[in-house]
Design a protein around this motif. Structure first.
Motif, PDB file in Angstrom:
ATOM      1  N   VAL A   7       0.842  -1.201   0.000  1.00  0.00           N
ATOM      2  CA  VAL A   7       0.000   0.000   0.000  1.00  0.00           C
ATOM      3  C   VAL A   7       0.877   1.251   0.000  1.00  0.00           C
ATOM      4  O   VAL A   7       0.604   2.214  -0.711  1.00  0.00           O
ATOM      5  CB  VAL A   7      -0.988  -0.009   1.189  1.00  0.00           C
ATOM      6  N   LEU A  11       0.828   4.221  -2.775  1.00  0.00           N
ATOM      7  CA  LEU A  11       0.629   5.635  -2.443  1.00  0.00           C
ATOM      8  C   LEU A  11       1.749   6.484  -3.039  1.00  0.00           C
ATOM      9  O   LEU A  11       1.510   7.562  -3.579  1.00  0.00           O
ATOM     10  CB  LEU A  11       0.580   5.827  -0.924  1.00  0.00           C
ATOM     11  N   ASN A 111     -13.544  -6.213  -8.673  1.00  0.00           N
ATOM     12  CA  ASN A 111     -12.810  -6.861  -7.590  1.00  0.00           C
ATOM     13  C   ASN A 111     -13.358  -8.254  -7.306  1.00  0.00           C
ATOM     14  O   ASN A 111     -12.599  -9.194  -7.083  1.00  0.00           O
ATOM     15  CB  ASN A 111     -12.847  -5.993  -6.320  1.00  0.00           C
ATOM     16  N   GLU A 133      -7.249   2.010 -12.595  1.00  0.00           N
ATOM     17  CA  GLU A 133      -7.584   1.244 -11.388  1.00  0.00           C
ATOM     18  C   GLU A 133      -7.542  -0.263 -11.631  1.00  0.00           C
ATOM     19  O   GLU A 133      -7.405  -1.037 -10.688  1.00  0.00           O
ATOM     20  CB  GLU A 133      -8.978   1.624 -10.874  1.00  0.00           C
ATOM     21  N   ALA A 136      -4.645  -1.921  -9.860  1.00  0.00           N
ATOM     22  CA  ALA A 136      -4.823  -2.188  -8.433  1.00  0.00           C
ATOM     23  C   ALA A 136      -5.829  -3.314  -8.213  1.00  0.00           C
ATOM     24  O   ALA A 136      -5.619  -4.191  -7.369  1.00  0.00           O
ATOM     25  CB  ALA A 136      -5.280  -0.919  -7.716  1.00  0.00           C
ATOM     26  N   TYR A 137      -6.912  -3.304  -8.975  1.00  0.00           N
ATOM     27  CA  TYR A 137      -7.952  -4.329  -8.800  1.00  0.00           C
ATOM     28  C   TYR A 137      -7.367  -5.738  -8.977  1.00  0.00           C
ATOM     29  O   TYR A 137      -7.620  -6.635  -8.171  1.00  0.00           O
ATOM     30  CB  TYR A 137      -9.095  -4.142  -9.812  1.00  0.00           C
ATOM     31  N   ASN A 140      -4.845  -6.609  -6.193  1.00  0.00           N
ATOM     32  CA  ASN A 140      -5.490  -6.960  -4.920  1.00  0.00           C
ATOM     33  C   ASN A 140      -5.633  -8.470  -4.755  1.00  0.00           C
ATOM     34  O   ASN A 140      -5.699  -8.963  -3.632  1.00  0.00           O
ATOM     35  CB  ASN A 140      -6.922  -6.394  -4.858  1.00  0.00           C
ATOM     36  N   ARG A 252     -23.091   3.208  -5.227  1.00  0.00           N
ATOM     37  CA  ARG A 252     -22.432   1.905  -5.342  1.00  0.00           C
ATOM     38  C   ARG A 252     -23.430   0.798  -5.673  1.00  0.00           C
ATOM     39  O   ARG A 252     -23.625  -0.144  -4.909  1.00  0.00           O
ATOM     40  CB  ARG A 252     -21.646   1.560  -4.067  1.00  0.00           C
TER      41      ARG A 252
ATOM     42  N   TYR B 274      -7.054   4.905   0.621  1.00  0.00           N
ATOM     43  CA  TYR B 274      -6.637   4.281  -0.642  1.00  0.00           C
ATOM     44  C   TYR B 274      -7.279   2.900  -0.809  1.00  0.00           C
ATOM     45  O   TYR B 274      -7.828   2.575  -1.863  1.00  0.00           O
ATOM     46  CB  TYR B 274      -5.107   4.172  -0.670  1.00  0.00           C
ATOM     47  N   ARG B 277     -10.801   2.851  -1.802  1.00  0.00           N
ATOM     48  CA  ARG B 277     -10.970   3.129  -3.229  1.00  0.00           C
ATOM     49  C   ARG B 277     -10.676   1.888  -4.067  1.00  0.00           C
ATOM     50  O   ARG B 277     -11.529   1.440  -4.836  1.00  0.00           O
ATOM     51  CB  ARG B 277     -10.021   4.270  -3.630  1.00  0.00           C
ATOM     52  N   VAL B 278      -9.490   1.304  -3.892  1.00  0.00           N
ATOM     53  CA  VAL B 278      -9.076   0.274  -4.854  1.00  0.00           C
ATOM     54  C   VAL B 278      -9.720  -1.081  -4.606  1.00  0.00           C
ATOM     55  O   VAL B 278      -9.707  -1.933  -5.495  1.00  0.00           O
ATOM     56  CB  VAL B 278      -7.538   0.121  -4.943  1.00  0.00           C
ATOM     57  N   VAL B 282     -14.971   2.292  -3.067  1.00  0.00           N
ATOM     58  CA  VAL B 282     -14.906   3.673  -3.563  1.00  0.00           C
ATOM     59  C   VAL B 282     -15.373   4.651  -2.476  1.00  0.00           C
ATOM     60  O   VAL B 282     -14.638   5.519  -2.046  1.00  0.00           O
ATOM     61  CB  VAL B 282     -15.686   3.871  -4.876  1.00  0.00           C
TER      62      VAL B 282
END
Lengths: 396, 396
Positions: A7, A11, A111, A133, A136-137, A140, A252, B274, B277-278, B282
């Motif tokens: 993380v 950042l 995700n 994104e 990151a998805y 993860n 969402r 963060y 979000r990821v 969100v």
């Protein structure tokens, strides 16, 4: 160290975004919010249809007992039936509620999908430029994203895809209408893609998913009918939301749809439902599920977005900017007049215009404009865009 | 294989849950829903306070422009201020909105926390019995959960904690009032825990987080005041929700609070934002943030839960069941009259009573009763519980 190394690394990698954001904030402080023209946000600016608020009101006035409780992780059956029936009507395929899993927006959906399908080290191919994104998805959930180039006018380059797919390729993700380019893939293109993926799956003896991230499916112009991917490839998973077509980005609410003819669908759906639960989504927000069910055939005024696009495209063309004419979403992805798109975005900030450098989408040398902004913001930005063009020898 | 190996493994491991669930469904089909007494679900059965629906109605009647849009990932400032102000009042600590990150329920909050703090191979200690989903939540983000025994009456055993903490221990997670036992940790116990963790952090020269998962904080009986963990240890992160105190489990609304005096808080909060979000959350659902803000000091009728608890405890005591008297949440965790709790739960199914075997909480030899059910369900279940007790030599 108070946070994990991964993380912290993420950042640090996004610190330039913060710097630009802070530059924008300083501008706003210095000149006033009204005098800074922010085209950097993908935030739907229209309000939801009034029928949507009527339904919310109806639910609040006469709450259905138990309507705020936990439910099956895939969501409310009636909502899923409404989604399935629309998809069945629009695609001619035999969708039922069993192929629909309500999700917390398309970001939540992706995700859930990546968690469900990716083994460690597997990769997802994405034609660039693309929504950043995704990196990151996939990360993860132990996978990774590998960007591959697109062809002319940001269309898919099937030759490149054929070369780049390997046995480590678990999926290819497409996004039409595209963020950041606004490009829409034609049925012919999707048909060729489906045929290619079938051929490659057979050749490599592997399952290659086609993931279609389509939150802009209904923000589409020029009388186009949305070209669905379903008809052309059965190992298809769609992630989408009501964020843009009903302007509900902050609520969402979206869904995952699995192709009804995919022969691994039972296990896949069970896996997606499990991942929805254990990622902590548990279920998509309950009341919003009911509210979108009542608005399933509604849309914000897409004509308004088209008018914004036309105004913007005409002006930028006159100024000498080069870009691919977008047919959907609410973005434009012009070439920057200089090679360094971050530097150009900084120049625009000095003209009080905020855009996103193309490098933030794997598309350096370009910049993204969101025209999901009030008319006066677009008008104000055009002046700065003109000055910046002139500074680099364009008509401006 | 259409899903990842890890998800397939998880599905296989939970197949006994499915079998029990299906047995229950068969019972319901055979005898009618009314004649099967389901005590297996942690689903709040009360309706939200009427003021909550009034606020929803107000928002639906006069929608605030932009209220459904994206927002800063940490949530609406005014909502976070309302949460902070309640926490400041109740703890005496200097909470501000900066220490509050709105989350999609406590399950969402815990995923965000684990993603943010866990490095690969790091572990989270949890006193057993415990909410089994923690295992999946930590596993999602490369970490793992290690269960450690509790002491008398399911209270924390500090000696065990002292022995079990190692340099790989990133956090200890506690859950008071506890699911599945209903046990509440006293301020004295929490104070000793804080002192121990301070000592161990220093000794091991590492940062050990205390994660407090407290969605049942306001479902608490006998005039108790909720014993917050904050006063006793500053590297504390709280995950909680409005699922139980406002009966909004399906709406996915809660928050993360970081101790205002924790000296790594800036980086931690940035990381949590963060991860929110990821992971695709969100932001927490927008309209629910506004609605809970207006209900921040409200509660469902906790007296009703206490009455249910009293009715249940009296009856089970008379039947000869052994259990720790719960002071919060809406669960009871009696000893099964036989060692095999899965077998005992199956016996109960034959009496048309559904409970959860203790092995599903790392507490074999016990079973969990949820008394968040209508009175008639509880009454109906008591008969079956009595028959099952008698079958094993208890008074029944």
């Amino acid at each position: 160290m108070s946070i994990s190394q991964s993380v912290r690394k993420a950042l640090e990698a996004s610190s330039w975004v913060r710097r630009m954001f802070e530059l924008g904030l300083e501008m706003k402080k210095q000149f006033g919010d009204d005098q800074v023209f922010d085209l950097s946000l993908g935030n739907p600016v229209l309000e939801p249809p009034k029928e949507f608020h009527q339904e919310l009101r109806r639910l609040a006035e006469a709450p259905i007992p138990g309507m705020h409780r936990y439910m099956p992780n895939a969501g409310i059956k009636e909502t899923r039936m409404a989604v399935a029936s629309r998809l069945a009507r629009e695609t001619g395929l035999s969708f039922t509620e069993n192929e629909i899993i309500m999700a917390s927006g398309a970001g939540g959906a992706l995700n859930v999908i990546f968690k469900t399908i990716l083994n460690p080290g597997e990769e997802v191919l994405v034609p660039a430029p693309f929504f950043w994104e995704y990196i990151a998805y996939a990360g993860n959930h132990g996978g990774s994203v590998r960007a591959i180039p697109t062809g002319k006018d940001f269309q898919l380059d099937l030759g490149v895809i054929e070369e780049e797919v390997t046995s480590a390729t678990r999926a290819i993700i497409i996004n039409s209408p595209n963020n950041p380019t606004g490009v829409v893939y034609s049925p012919e293109m999707l048909k060729s893609l489906g045929a290619l993926l079938s051929k490659l799956s057979e050749k490599l003896n592997t399952l290659i998913y086609l993931i279609s991230d389509e939150p802009y499916a209904r923000i589409i112009f020029d009388g186009l009918e949305y070209p669905y991917v379903y008809p052309f490839y059965s190992p298809t998973i769609v992630a989408t939301s009501f964020s843009k077509d009903l302007s509900l980005a902050g609520e969402r609410i979206g869904y995952i749809a699995v192709h009804p003819d995919f022969n691994g669908k039972l296990e896949l759906i069970e896996g997606l439902t499990y991942s929805t639960r254990v990622l902590g989504f548990v279920n998509a927000p309950a009341m919003m599920q009911r509210a979108v069910q009542a608005s399933i055939d509604l849309n914000v005024d897409v004509g308004w977005y088209q008018t914004q696009r036309d105004r913007l495209c005409r002006s930028l063309e006159d100024m000498g900017y080069q870009f691919v004419h977008p047919q959907g979403a609410f973005y434009l992805f012009p070439k920057a007049p200089i090679a360094d798109d971050v530097a150009f975005a900084q120049e625009l900030i000095s003209h009080r215009v905020l855009v996103t450098p193309g490098v933030g989408f794997g598309g350096p040398g370009h910049f993204r404009i969101s025209y999901s902004v009030e008319e006066r913001v677009l008008e104000g930005a055009l002046h700065g865009l003109s000055l910046a063009a002139r500074a680099h020898g364009l008509p401006g």
